[in-house]
Design a protein around this motif. Structure first.
Motif, short mmCIF file in Angstrom:
data_model
loop_
_atom_site.label_atom_id
_atom_site.label_comp_id
_atom_site.label_asym_id
_atom_site.label_seq_id
_atom_site.Cartn_x
_atom_site.Cartn_y
_atom_site.Cartn_z
N LEU A 61 0.83 -1.20 0.00
CA LEU A 61 0.00 0.00 0.00
C LEU A 61 0.87 1.26 0.00
CD1 LEU A 61 -2.77 -1.04 2.55
CD2 LEU A 61 -3.21 -0.18 0.24
N PHE A 62 1.86 1.28 0.87
CA PHE A 62 2.68 2.49 0.95
C PHE A 62 3.51 2.68 -0.31
CE2 PHE A 62 6.38 5.01 2.43
CZ PHE A 62 5.68 6.13 2.87
N ASN A 63 4.09 1.61 -0.80
CA ASN A 63 4.93 1.72 -2.00
C ASN A 63 4.13 2.25 -3.18
OD1 ASN A 63 7.24 0.75 -0.71
ND2 ASN A 63 6.80 -1.38 -1.21
N GLU A 64 2.96 1.68 -3.40
CA GLU A 64 2.16 2.11 -4.55
C GLU A 64 1.67 3.55 -4.39
OE1 GLU A 64 -2.26 1.13 -5.95
OE2 GLU A 64 -0.89 -0.54 -6.37
N LYS A 65 1.20 3.88 -3.20
CA LYS A 65 0.65 5.22 -3.00
C LYS A 65 1.74 6.30 -3.02
CE LYS A 65 -3.59 3.72 -0.81
NZ LYS A 65 -4.64 4.02 0.17
N LEU A 66 2.92 5.93 -2.57
CA LEU A 66 4.03 6.88 -2.65
C LEU A 66 4.41 7.15 -4.10
CD1 LEU A 66 5.99 8.60 -0.98
CD2 LEU A 66 7.58 6.66 -1.00
N GLY A 71 11.18 5.29 10.72
CA GLY A 71 11.22 4.73 12.06
C GLY A 71 12.48 3.92 12.34
N GLY A 72 13.31 3.71 11.32
CA GLY A 72 14.55 2.98 11.56
C GLY A 72 14.72 1.73 10.72
N SER A 73 13.94 1.61 9.64
CA SER A 73 14.13 0.43 8.78
C SER A 73 14.97 0.81 7.57
CB SER A 73 12.78 -0.13 8.33
OG SER A 73 12.20 0.68 7.33
N PRO A 74 15.90 -0.04 7.17
CA PRO A 74 16.73 0.24 5.99
C PRO A 74 15.89 0.44 4.73
CG PRO A 74 17.66 -1.57 7.27
CD PRO A 74 16.32 -1.29 7.86
N GLU A 75 14.81 -0.34 4.59
CA GLU A 75 13.97 -0.23 3.40
C GLU A 75 13.37 1.17 3.27
OE1 GLU A 75 14.38 -4.35 4.70
OE2 GLU A 75 13.62 -2.57 5.74
N SER A 76 12.99 1.76 4.40
CA SER A 76 12.39 3.10 4.37
C SER A 76 13.40 4.15 3.93
CB SER A 76 11.83 3.46 5.76
OG SER A 76 10.78 2.59 6.12
N ILE A 77 14.62 4.03 4.41
CA ILE A 77 15.68 4.96 4.03
C ILE A 77 15.95 4.87 2.53
CG2 ILE A 77 18.18 5.33 4.18
CD1 ILE A 77 16.97 6.59 6.51
N LEU A 131 23.50 4.90 5.15
CA LEU A 131 22.78 4.20 4.07
C LEU A 131 22.04 5.20 3.18
CD1 LEU A 131 21.87 1.53 2.80
CD2 LEU A 131 20.00 1.47 4.47
N TYR A 132 21.47 6.24 3.78
CA TYR A 132 20.78 7.29 3.02
C TYR A 132 21.74 7.95 2.03
CZ TYR A 132 18.14 11.63 2.17
OH TYR A 132 17.47 12.69 1.59
N HIS A 133 22.95 8.29 2.51
CA HIS A 133 23.96 8.90 1.64
C HIS A 133 24.32 7.95 0.50
CE1 HIS A 133 24.22 12.17 4.34
NE2 HIS A 133 24.96 11.59 5.26
N LYS A 134 24.57 6.69 0.81
CA LYS A 134 24.95 5.72 -0.22
C LYS A 134 23.83 5.51 -1.23
CE LYS A 134 28.25 3.18 2.66
NZ LYS A 134 28.55 1.90 3.36
N ALA A 135 22.59 5.46 -0.75
CA ALA A 135 21.45 5.27 -1.64
C ALA A 135 21.27 6.48 -2.55
CB ALA A 135 20.19 5.03 -0.83
N ASN A 136 21.49 7.68 -2.01
CA ASN A 136 21.41 8.87 -2.85
C ASN A 136 22.44 8.83 -3.97
OD1 ASN A 136 19.24 10.32 -1.71
ND2 ASN A 136 20.52 11.03 -0.03
N GLN A 137 23.62 8.36 -3.65
CA GLN A 137 24.66 8.25 -4.66
C GLN A 137 24.26 7.24 -5.72
OE1 GLN A 137 28.24 7.27 -2.53
NE2 GLN A 137 28.41 9.28 -1.55
N LYS A 138 23.70 6.11 -5.29
CA LYS A 138 23.29 5.06 -6.23
C LYS A 138 22.19 5.55 -7.17
CE LYS A 138 21.17 0.48 -6.48
NZ LYS A 138 20.67 -0.68 -5.71
N PHE A 139 21.19 6.24 -6.60
CA PHE A 139 20.05 6.69 -7.40
C PHE A 139 20.27 8.06 -8.03
CE2 PHE A 139 17.88 3.92 -4.13
CZ PHE A 139 17.57 2.89 -5.00
N ARG A 140 21.42 8.67 -7.71
CA ARG A 140 21.76 10.00 -8.21
C ARG A 140 20.70 11.02 -7.82
NH1 ARG A 140 24.26 8.71 -14.29
NH2 ARG A 140 25.92 7.31 -13.54
N THR A 141 20.25 10.92 -6.57
CA THR A 141 19.30 11.86 -6.00
C THR A 141 20.03 12.76 -5.01
OG1 THR A 141 18.70 10.09 -4.44
CG2 THR A 141 17.22 10.47 -6.30
N PRO A 142 19.51 13.96 -4.74
CA PRO A 142 20.23 14.92 -3.90
C PRO A 142 20.33 14.49 -2.45
CG PRO A 142 18.05 15.74 -4.45
CD PRO A 142 18.25 14.52 -5.28
N ASP A 143 21.45 14.80 -1.81
CA ASP A 143 21.65 14.55 -0.38
C ASP A 143 21.01 15.70 0.39
OD1 ASP A 143 22.66 12.28 0.70
OD2 ASP A 143 24.71 12.96 0.89
#
Length: 355
Positions: A137-142, A185-191, A219-231
């Motif tokens: 639900l959250f993934n689709e609605k987001l 809330g602290g889950s890697p998937e959410s970050i 992990l947020y920083h690394k994911a931003n680098q991977k997806f080329r999204t802003p930090d």
């Protein structure tokens, strides 16, 4: 290095029912009006943001935070108006966007929405959703909400709502984009999800030491680098209580925070909060409790600590946990604004935090 001049300070309420001086509880309606008054106080003293959360339970007063925020908008001038959190999973993304775009118009561009999956689940059966679809639900609605954020015609299809074809959504915001956070809330998937969509994040640190969240921030920083999204700058929030006297602050907070956590814990299998656990949280953990100097020192330490691994943009203090009185809540907001925030900035600048 902390850029103190750009650092924002906010307050958040989960909508706890306010207590009378004799210990009895006010009605939900009285508690809602009290929150509006507190928003007015916070604006008067120059606090940057007020956040109001969404719950569908008898122990909280607010199920429609954007309505309360609209009332606060009518009596304030500068304070940003946020949710803490909006449960996107059990809502319709189109209606969420329309409501907050309306709030943005009413407030001259001060609206913020914090989207989350919801730590409470009462809204799912209430609005006809199956909890087994919690993540989907959250993934689709987001995904749909992200398209709506462009304020362009949307073509989209999914499993949980009707498809859209070249659909315009109104009203448009004056700035062209609604400021949006994802609550973590602290889950890697959410970050990782927040980074993939390029959203700001606000991390709920409601237990344990702040440095335990460093891996998620990394992990947020690394994911931003991977997806080329802003930090983007990260926000954090934690519970707290401030009073003129340190002993008074600790005793009031223990009584109310313990009652609040124990009540929630009955449905989640938590053991009752011990005094030892509470004292540990107030000394080195996630509860910011005490007189203004005590709380300022602890907040400054957390900001300094977390800024080693993140670009910290905002610190929010969750006030009013449990059933505190209106006088206690109002005095806390005043002390936070006039004593704590200036002192935090002073401490950080003394450590070389000004840019």
């Amino acid at each position: 290095m902390v850029n103190v001049d750009k650092l924002e300070f906010g307050i958040e309420t989960f909508g706890d029912i306010v207590a009378n001086e004799d210990g009895s509880l006010k009605s939900a309606a009285e508690s809602i009006r009290q929150i509006v008054h507190e928003g007015e106080i916070a604006d008067k003293y120059g606090i940057d943001v007020i956040g109001v959360s969404e719950h569908h339970r008898p122990d909280y007063s607010v199920s429609s935070p954007e309505t309360v925020l609209a009332a606060i908008a009518s009596v304030t001038q500068k304070i940003k108006l946020a949710t803490a959190v909006t449960v996107l999973s059990s809502d319709d993304p189109v209606r969420v966007y329309e409501r907050f775009a309306t709030l943005d118009g009413l407030s001259n561009g001060r609206a913020q929405v914090m989207l989350g999956r919801g730590s409470f689940t009462e809204s799912f059966p209430l609005f006809g959703y199956d909890l087994t679809d919690y993540d989907d639900l959250f993934n689709e609605k987001l995904e749909l909400f992200d398209k709506l954020r462009t304020e362009k015609a949307v073509t989209w299809s999914g499993k949980f709502r009707a498809a859209l074809k070249e659909q315009e959504v109104y009203p448009k915001t004056e700035s062209g984009k609604l400021e949006t956070y994802i609550g973590i809330g602290g889950s890697p998937e959410s970050i990782i999800r927040a980074a993939r969509f390029g959203y700001k994040v606000i991390i709920a640190i409601i237990g344990g030491q702040a440095d335990l969240f460093k891996p998620y921030i990394d992990l947020y920083h690394k994911a931003n680098q991977k997806f080329r999204t802003p930090d983007l700058p990260i926000a954090v929030h934690s519970h707290g209580f401030i009073a003129d006297d340190n002993h008074e602050a600790v005793e009031v907070a223990f009584k109310n925070i313990k009652a609040n956590f124990d009540r929630i814990g009955l449905t989640r299998g938590w053991a009752p909060m011990s005094r030892e656990q509470f004292d540990s949280e107030t000394k080195v953990g996630s509860f910011y409790v005490g007189d203004p100097e005590t709380v300022a020192q602890r907040i400054a330490r957390t900001i300094d600590l977390l800024n080693l691994v993140l670009n910290l943009g905002r610190f929010d203090l969750v006030y009013g946990a449990g059933n505190q009185t209106a006088a206690q809540r109002e005095r806390m907001i005043e002390l936070y604004a006039t004593k704590v925030i200036p002192r935090v900035k002073e401490i950080l600048k003394s450590k070389g935090g000004a840019e």
